[in-house]
Design a protein around this motif. Structure first.
Motif, mmCIF file in Angstrom:
data_model
loop_
_atom_site.group_PDB
_atom_site.id
_atom_site.type_symbol
_atom_site.label_atom_id
_atom_site.label_comp_id
_atom_site.label_asym_id
_atom_site.label_seq_id
_atom_site.Cartn_x
_atom_site.Cartn_y
_atom_site.Cartn_z
ATOM 1 N N LYS A 171 0.821 -1.232 -0.145
ATOM 2 C CA LYS A 171 -0.006 0.020 0.088
ATOM 3 C C LYS A 171 0.746 1.333 0.029
ATOM 4 N N ILE A 172 1.981 1.258 0.523
ATOM 5 C CA ILE A 172 2.851 2.328 0.646
ATOM 6 C C ILE A 172 3.876 2.456 -0.412
ATOM 7 N N TYR A 173 4.744 1.331 -0.571
ATOM 8 C CA TYR A 173 5.789 1.398 -1.438
ATOM 9 C C TYR A 173 5.543 0.409 -2.833
ATOM 10 N N GLY A 174 4.457 -0.030 -2.940
ATOM 11 C CA GLY A 174 4.008 -1.058 -4.277
ATOM 12 C C GLY A 174 5.027 -2.204 -4.414
ATOM 13 N N ARG A 175 5.388 -2.228 -5.362
ATOM 14 C CA ARG A 175 6.435 -3.577 -5.545
ATOM 15 C C ARG A 175 7.873 -2.901 -5.780
ATOM 16 N N GLU A 176 8.004 -1.874 -5.307
ATOM 17 C CA GLU A 176 9.508 -1.042 -5.451
ATOM 18 C C GLU A 176 10.292 -1.618 -4.232
ATOM 19 N N VAL A 177 11.657 -1.954 -4.719
ATOM 20 C CA VAL A 177 12.614 -2.047 -3.720
ATOM 21 C C VAL A 177 13.680 -0.972 -4.028
ATOM 22 N N TYR A 178 13.854 -0.346 -2.863
ATOM 23 C CA TYR A 178 15.084 0.771 -3.046
ATOM 24 C C TYR A 178 16.358 0.079 -2.750
ATOM 25 N N VAL A 179 17.235 0.856 -3.604
ATOM 26 C CA VAL A 179 18.509 0.299 -3.359
ATOM 27 C C VAL A 179 19.221 1.515 -2.629
ATOM 28 N N ALA A 204 10.522 -6.741 3.883
ATOM 29 C CA ALA A 204 11.254 -5.842 3.717
ATOM 30 C C ALA A 204 11.217 -5.044 2.403
ATOM 31 N N ASN A 205 12.044 -3.834 2.187
ATOM 32 C CA ASN A 205 11.797 -3.074 0.901
ATOM 33 C C ASN A 205 12.948 -2.397 0.637
ATOM 34 N N VAL A 206 14.133 -2.936 1.003
ATOM 35 C CA VAL A 206 15.556 -2.347 0.821
ATOM 36 C C VAL A 206 16.531 -3.380 0.477
ATOM 37 N N VAL A 207 17.558 -2.934 -0.413
ATOM 38 C CA VAL A 207 18.584 -3.866 -0.527
ATOM 39 C C VAL A 207 19.562 -2.874 -0.510
ATOM 40 N N MET A 208 20.993 -3.486 -0.189
ATOM 41 C CA MET A 208 22.186 -2.554 -0.150
ATOM 42 C C MET A 208 23.466 -3.190 -0.774
ATOM 43 N N PRO A 209 23.350 -3.236 -2.294
ATOM 44 C CA PRO A 209 24.615 -3.620 -2.868
ATOM 45 C C PRO A 209 25.748 -2.782 -2.246
ATOM 46 N N ASN A 210 26.942 -3.823 -2.698
ATOM 47 C CA ASN A 210 28.097 -3.225 -2.100
ATOM 48 C C ASN A 210 28.859 -2.357 -3.248
ATOM 49 N N ALA A 259 29.038 -3.288 -10.198
ATOM 50 C CA ALA A 259 27.807 -3.254 -11.190
ATOM 51 C C ALA A 259 27.157 -4.630 -11.172
ATOM 52 N N GLN A 260 28.319 -5.606 -10.933
ATOM 53 C CA GLN A 260 27.603 -7.097 -10.946
ATOM 54 C C GLN A 260 26.655 -7.171 -9.519
ATOM 55 N N CYS A 261 27.177 -6.827 -8.721
ATOM 56 C CA CYS A 261 26.379 -6.881 -7.441
ATOM 57 C C CYS A 261 24.936 -6.083 -7.682
ATOM 58 N N LYS A 262 24.693 -4.977 -8.315
ATOM 59 C CA LYS A 262 23.685 -4.219 -8.394
ATOM 60 C C LYS A 262 23.122 -4.956 -9.453
ATOM 61 N N ASN A 263 23.650 -5.499 -10.658
ATOM 62 C CA ASN A 263 22.538 -6.404 -11.460
ATOM 63 C C ASN A 263 21.997 -7.631 -10.945
ATOM 64 N N CYS A 264 23.018 -8.199 -10.153
ATOM 65 C CA CYS A 264 22.725 -9.411 -9.359
ATOM 66 C C CYS A 264 21.359 -9.519 -8.619
ATOM 67 N N LEU A 265 21.349 -8.351 -7.820
ATOM 68 C CA LEU A 265 20.098 -7.924 -6.939
ATOM 69 C C LEU A 265 18.983 -7.691 -7.775
ATOM 70 N N THR A 268 19.065 -7.713 4.597
ATOM 71 C CA THR A 268 20.369 -7.627 4.802
ATOM 72 C C THR A 268 21.328 -8.422 4.004
ATOM 73 N N THR A 269 22.768 -8.090 3.930
ATOM 74 C CA THR A 269 23.446 -9.043 3.417
ATOM 75 C C THR A 269 23.981 -10.227 4.405
ATOM 76 N N ALA A 270 23.530 -9.937 5.645
ATOM 77 C CA ALA A 270 23.764 -11.010 6.537
ATOM 78 C C ALA A 270 22.657 -12.137 6.194
#
Ligand code: SAM
Ligand code: FES
Length: 349
Positions: free
Chosen positions: A47-55, A292-298, A322-328, A273-275
């Motif tokens: 309802k708040i963020y839809g299907r968007e995941v923030y990076v 959850a709604n956030v991921v944090m690529p390195n 770039a690989q990390c971002k694409n992977c996620l 999280t990465t953990a």
């Protein structure tokens, strides 16, 4: 089941339970309860963020730390830790590389390294903000004075992540040496809030000596503090720390708590999280599917990735930014979500 479903209904309707009810929600959990919570958490987030995941682009600026937290691989006393510190120029290069890749939030994280005094850090923050005015800068550099937090805010820092680690003072003492103080950690969070930062707290799931009671206190703390962000991930032992023989937190409990936290504070920015990705190859996906709604690529330079080893077998230490971002991005797409690289601010609804 009767009792737990009543608690879930109450939580979903009012975003609040009593301490003993939170404890019971954890104590009596089962697969059925987890499934119901997951469904409600996803619906609430949708309802708040839809299907968007923030990076968020994570830049690990230094593994030099003056503290000695018993759980942490970069603790001061770990003589086997190969220490590094990025230069201000390297940090600016990482953020520019991140910018090219589309990132609009940078998280500068590191140990409590005195090199990064206000002057040095303030100048880095100002430069990132002037080079990339459309970006948010998040700091995650531990406990500092009110004056320091105020100065960094004036240089342009937008957000600050400082996990409270545990809401129980007694538990805190079992995780940290005597020089470290729970009261000061909480004061820092209050200082940050009063200065107008978007603030993140959080804790490790399954940390040594944690109990359902201390977890209930964590949930109450989150309910009352209402952080803009909340970082929770499993504790994972590190071989060169006093906690090397303790077991890791579980995927099951972490995901359960992610769902509960989403219901306690619907707009919270909640990272998978990465953990979580380290204890299970599908951990981050399951975290998103739990609320959850956030991921944090390195975004750290490849040369230092392995050295920022908070716990054993950390993932993403051999991949380019770039690989990390694409992977996620691919991982999220596969489960029906889409990563968005905008600033991704907290939505106060
Ligand atoms: N020095 C800053 C601070 O204390 O907030 C930021 C860096 S600190 C390493 C970031 C977080 O890593 C901590 O708040 C802690 O919860 C988490 N962490 C440390 N050791 C861990 C471990 N063994 N397993 C999982 N998480 C860990
Ligand atoms: Fe880093 Fe997948 S997110 S390699």
């Amino acid at each position: 089941m009767q009792k737990i479903s009543g608690l879930i209904e109450k939580l979903a309707a009012g975003n609040s339970l009593s301490l003993s009810e939170y404890e019971s929600l954890i104590e009596n959990r089962n697969d059925e309860a987890a499934k119901i919570l997951r469904g409600l958490a996803v619906e609430t987030r949708q309802k708040i963020y839809g299907r968007e995941v923030y990076v968020r682009g994570l830049i690990e600026i230094s593994n030099i730390c003056k503290n000695d937290c018993f759980y942490c691989g970069i603790r001061h006393s770990n003589k086997n830790c190969d220490r590094y510190r990025l230069t201000p120029e390297e940090i600016l290069e990482c953020s520019s590389e991140g910018y090219e890749l589309g990132f609009r939030t940078f998280v500068l994280q590191g140990g409590e390294d005195n090199f990064f005094n206000d002057e040095v850090l303030g100048s880095i923050v100002s430069k990132i903000k002037s080079q990339h005015p459309d970006c948010a800068v998040t700091l995650s550099l531990g406990e500092r004075s009110f004056k320091s937090y105020a100065y960094l805010k004036s240089c342009g820092a937008d957000r600050y992540l400082l996990r409270h680690e545990t809401a129980s003072k007694e538990h805190y003492k079992k995780l940290h040496p005597a020089e470290m103080s729970w009261d000061n950690r909480i004061k820092c969070l209050q200082d940050l809030r009063s200065l107008g930062y978007q603030v993140g707290c959080g804790f490790m799931v399954g940390s040594p000596f944690q109990s359902n009671k201390t977890l209930a206190e964590d949930l109450k703390f989150i309910e009352e503090f209402k952080p803009e962000m909340c970082g929770i991930g499993p504790f994972i032992p590190h071989k060169d720390t006093p906690f090397k023989n303790f077991s890791a937190g579980t995927l099951e409990l972490t995901c359960y708590l992610l769902s509960v936290i989403r219901l306690i504070h619907p707009p919270v920015l909640l990272p998978a999280t990465t953990a979580l990705g380290t204890i299970n190859p599908m951990g981050r996906e399951l975290g998103i599917l739990a609320g959850a709604n956030v991921v944090m690529p390195n975004l750290s330079p490849l040369s230092v990735r392995k050295k920022y080893e908070l716990y054993d077998n950390k993932i993403c230490t051999g991949e380019e930014s770039a690989q990390c971002k694409n992977c996620l991005a691919n991982r999220m797409k596969k489960i029906g979500y889409e990563i968005v690289t905008s600033r991704g601010d907290f939505k106060n609804f």
